[in-house]
Enzyme design. Sequence first.
Site, PDB file in Angstrom:
ATOM      1  N   CYS A  49      -7.680 -15.353  -5.318  1.00 15.07           N
ATOM      2  CA  CYS A  49      -7.168 -14.818  -4.061  1.00 15.07           C
ATOM      3  C   CYS A  49      -8.231 -13.954  -3.384  1.00 15.07           C
ATOM      4  O   CYS A  49      -8.877 -13.123  -4.019  1.00 15.07           O
ATOM      5  CB  CYS A  49      -5.925 -13.996  -4.359  1.00 15.07           C
ATOM      6  SG  CYS A  49      -5.370 -12.991  -2.992  1.00 15.07           S
TER       7      CYS A  49
ATOM      8  N   GLU B 297      11.577  12.195  -5.403  1.00 14.83           N
ATOM      9  CA  GLU B 297      11.432  10.751  -5.624  1.00 14.83           C
ATOM     10  C   GLU B 297      12.605  10.252  -6.466  1.00 14.83           C
ATOM     11  O   GLU B 297      13.064  10.935  -7.376  1.00 14.83           O
ATOM     12  CB  GLU B 297      10.080  10.512  -6.323  1.00 14.83           C
ATOM     13  CG  GLU B 297       9.943   9.229  -7.095  1.00 14.83           C
ATOM     14  CD  GLU B 297       9.945   7.988  -6.229  1.00 14.83           C
ATOM     15  OE1 GLU B 297       9.291   7.972  -5.168  1.00 14.83           O
ATOM     16  OE2 GLU B 297      10.618   7.020  -6.622  1.00 14.83           O
TER      17      GLU B 297
ATOM     18  N   CYS C 263       5.329   2.211   6.380  1.00 11.40           N
ATOM     19  CA  CYS C 263       4.804   0.851   6.217  1.00 11.40           C
ATOM     20  C   CYS C 263       5.594  -0.127   7.086  1.00 11.40           C
ATOM     21  O   CYS C 263       5.395  -1.331   6.999  1.00 11.40           O
ATOM     22  CB  CYS C 263       4.830   0.430   4.752  1.00 11.40           C
ATOM     23  SG  CYS C 263       6.464   0.565   4.044  1.00 11.40           S
TER      24      CYS C 263
END
Length: 462
Positions: free
Chosen positions: A165, A338, A414
């Site tokens: 890749c 978290e 994101c």
Amino acid sequence: MDIKKNDIFTVQITDTGTEGEGIGKIAGFTLFVKDAVIGDTVQVKVMKAKKNYAYAKLEKVLVPSPFRVEPPCAFHRQCGGCQLQSLSYEKQLEFKQNKIRNNLVRIGGFEPEKIDACMEPIIGMEDPWHYRNKAQFPFGYDKEGNVVTGFYAGRTHTIIPNTDCALGVKENKEILEIILAYMKKYAVSAYEETTGKGLVRHVLIRKGFASGQIMVCLILNGKKLPEEQWLAEELWKIPGMTSVSVNVNTERTNVIMGKKVRVLKGEEKIEDAIGDVVFRISPLSFYQVNPVQTRKLYGQALEYAGLTGEETVWDLYCGIGTISLFLAQKAKKVYGVEIVPEAIADAKENAVRNGITNAEFYVGKAEEVLPQMYEEEGVYADVIVVDPPRKGCDEKCLETMVRMRPERIVYVSCDSATLARDLRYLGEMGYEIGKWRGCDMFPGTGHVESVIMMRNCGLKGK
Ligand code: SAH
């Protein structure tokens, strides 16, 4: 205009869609063409037609766009991992910056002039290939019954054999070839999703770019590999190999990793550094995949946080504490939150390892921990940093942030669509965009990371 499946057209590509696909128009009718590049004239075949638009397949590039480049990977069209490989890197960056900008305007409801005025140019890479420190390769069979590994063809679970890749590290190839040779030698089976039978499901490979340490973890539909020490020894010959392990996942699911890791050779965790902060990373931890850009992204988040050493900072969605520990060097106190307990255990260990004593970590949902800490303990924040997964922040979390009234909110995202949605809320609650910029963490793909600083416009907390 009546457009049907299998119709063939010649069309000029005049725009790029949100996934990086080309967009062309025929008499007001919109065609979405995967693999076509803005500026191309192409021949396409309609695959699926709706009332005002259709999805079409690129058949032939008639006149190539000046922005078209030779893609480094021969499989990029089938694979679907890299939607933008044929587009020049400069144009990729322009596309990504516009994507964020347009979402801020359309979904966020901000004035275009304001958005343009507080934009800083997108942070690109000097060398936009071989940047990923992590890869997960599935195993399966080809039509002849040979064990293969590679990538799933876009939107399917058919494996395209490819051990090389263009986004991954060069060691991937050698590691995959060793595993394939081992499976052949000892007749080890690959997992088949359709039947739930077979042993080797995936391999996770991770490399610390700063440390050079490599981790290989094989995910098994079973507890043990035959002759597993033989494989571990073979893999150990690769320079940098630090951790060889297996992970058990016997569930019939798309989730790749199971919960337990068993070490075959070396350590369970590898080490890496972002800037001056050293991290220990387990096969199960989330860790940013592009270390070169992560360093720049965190540097930008730190700048937007505007720390002088006196501030109390909350870092929500903190993972293994990467941003928290980066910020702790310049803040009075950092609190990280978290949801994954193992990640918080890593965050605490990482703090100790780096001699950082002004960071504290909590396990739980940001939308539960923050309100509770605020209401019951009256905690305070000068700056709040958030870095949520794609779905963005929970409303309860945003609501509490606004009530805490920090001077600045730094939002790392994101997904610029959910980012824009959340910023709209913060905008309505008396925050304004100070500065923003994109950071290209995923060259070759349609994804982009953003970092944004919101300023309190003078309102007091409740
Ligand atoms: N800031 C970290 C991690 C960002 S990824 C870094 O840069 O490495 C987003 C993180 O949010 C993941 O670690 C995920 O486990 C966590 N997460 C997801 N939903 C959450 C929630 N509701 N509350 C707190 N954390 C959550």
